[in-house]
Write an enzyme that holds these catalytic residues in place. Structure first.
Site, PDB file in Angstrom:
ATOM      1  N   LYS A  67       0.825  -1.144   0.078  1.00  0.00           N
ATOM      2  CA  LYS A  67       0.096  -0.072  -0.083  1.00  0.00           C
ATOM      3  C   LYS A  67       0.953   1.310   0.062  1.00  0.00           C
ATOM      4  O   LYS A  67       1.762   1.473   0.887  1.00  0.00           O
ATOM      5  CB  LYS A  67      -0.832  -0.266   1.326  1.00  0.00           C
ATOM      6  N   GLY A  74      -7.500   8.874  10.328  1.00  0.00           N
ATOM      7  CA  GLY A  74      -7.593   8.766  11.813  1.00  0.00           C
ATOM      8  C   GLY A  74      -8.588   9.834  12.330  1.00  0.00           C
ATOM      9  O   GLY A  74      -8.701   9.910  13.549  1.00  0.00           O
ATOM     10  N   ALA A 111      -9.547   5.201   4.945  1.00  0.00           N
ATOM     11  CA  ALA A 111      -9.474   6.477   5.871  1.00  0.00           C
ATOM     12  C   ALA A 111     -10.504   7.185   6.100  1.00  0.00           C
ATOM     13  O   ALA A 111     -11.419   7.392   5.286  1.00  0.00           O
ATOM     14  CB  ALA A 111      -8.199   7.169   5.296  1.00  0.00           C
ATOM     15  N   GLY A 112     -10.690   7.557   7.574  1.00  0.00           N
ATOM     16  CA  GLY A 112     -11.840   8.495   7.814  1.00  0.00           C
ATOM     17  C   GLY A 112     -13.054   7.453   8.117  1.00  0.00           C
ATOM     18  O   GLY A 112     -13.906   8.253   8.881  1.00  0.00           O
ATOM     19  N   ASN A 163      -8.973   1.581  10.629  1.00  0.00           N
ATOM     20  CA  ASN A 163      -8.038   1.180  11.657  1.00  0.00           C
ATOM     21  C   ASN A 163      -8.433   1.701  13.023  1.00  0.00           C
ATOM     22  O   ASN A 163      -8.883   1.231  13.955  1.00  0.00           O
ATOM     23  CB  ASN A 163      -6.715   1.472  11.331  1.00  0.00           C
ATOM     24  N   THR A 164      -8.527   3.145  12.876  1.00  0.00           N
ATOM     25  CA  THR A 164      -8.903   3.972  14.135  1.00  0.00           C
ATOM     26  C   THR A 164     -10.146   3.739  14.658  1.00  0.00           C
ATOM     27  O   THR A 164     -10.617   3.638  15.769  1.00  0.00           O
ATOM     28  CB  THR A 164      -8.685   5.519  13.721  1.00  0.00           C
TER      29      THR A 164
END
Length: 255
Positions: free
Chosen positions: A96, A157, A184-185, A206-207
């Site tokens: 990635k 994040g 993301a987000g 992830n977050t």
């Protein structure tokens, strides 16, 4: 649910997860199990390529697909160097690409990422580029040999959800050669479900899981959301009506 064909592999799960921000590495195997994720992304800067002791890789199941990322790279040159180190260390040929020189918003540099993608695709990598959702750049990624296109939903994040929804819809509509993975987000399972309902092929997050009060349960929630969104997309949505329309006709009921 239908399988995802990507990077020379056939996957049951369309939920990709990251490994950062957890309170401890010990919880990671439990999250992987609850989420049923098969693709796990790891920042190469967190991997000790020279030692297997207390290595994040020790907590990832052998049957998972490892997706190393070049987090920390500021340009194409640094991203390519990290990718080559990863492959040489036995981390496979999936990579990635994150090329970010903006330290405030952490927005990807599409220009540098396209350059890295072209170089690495020619070297036999399956390249997964993290990008700002721009149609022309998405086409350039495809031409450069990307294995997928990975537009951000919101700054990495932030857990803000699909702030770029309309742009992502355009990519889904126009880019048919490779899968679209929203990356993301994404902050809530409903965000992931919506992305899949829109027609995204997968989501990476992830977050939202790592910072949840109960990451294991949240992993399961995201698994269910992704599956529900995909099934809804495949089923096809009912048509919207301007006015109310009773499900059961009332004519003749009270004769």
């Amino acid at each position: 649910m239908d399988k995802l064909n990507i990077g020379g592999k056939q996957l049951e799960s369309r939920l990709f997860i990251g490994t950062g921000k957890y309170g401890s590495n010990e919880i990671l195997p439990k999250v992987i199990e609850s989420s049923k994720s098969q693709v796990i992304t790891v920042a190469l800067r967190r991997v000790d390529l020279n030692s297997r002791e207390e290595n994040i890789l020790n907590y990832i199941k052998d049957d998972c697909v490892l997706l190393p990322n070049t987090s920390g790279a500021r340009n194409a040159e640094e991203a390519v160097r990290l990718a080559r180190l990863s492959k040489a260390a036995g981390c496979g040929n999936w990579i990635k690409i994150e090329a970010i020189s903006d330290n405030k918003y952490l927005l990807p540099d599409n220009y540098e990422t396209i350059k890295a993608t072209e170089i690495l695709a020619k070297e036999g990598f399956y390249v997964f580029p993290y990008m700002n959702p721009d149609l022309m750049d998405a086409k350039r990624f495809v031409a450069a040999g990307a294995a997928a296109v990975m537009p951000l939903g919101a700054p990495i994040g932030t857990n803000k959800g699909l702030k770029t929804e309309e742009m992502i819809k355009i990519l889904i509509e126009e880019i048919k050669e490779v899968p679209i993975i929203v990356d993301a987000g994404i902050g809530k399972p409903s965000d992931a479900c919506k992305a899949m309902e829109m027609g995204a092929d997968a989501v990476l997050l992830n977050t939202a899981i790592a910072t949840a009060e109960n990451p294991i349960l949240m992993g399961e929630a995201f698994k269910n959301a992704v599956e529900a969104g995909r099934k809804a997309y495949l089923a096809g949505f009912g048509t919207e009506a301007k006015f109310a329309n009773a499900s059961s006709p009332l004519i003749g009921f009270l004769r």
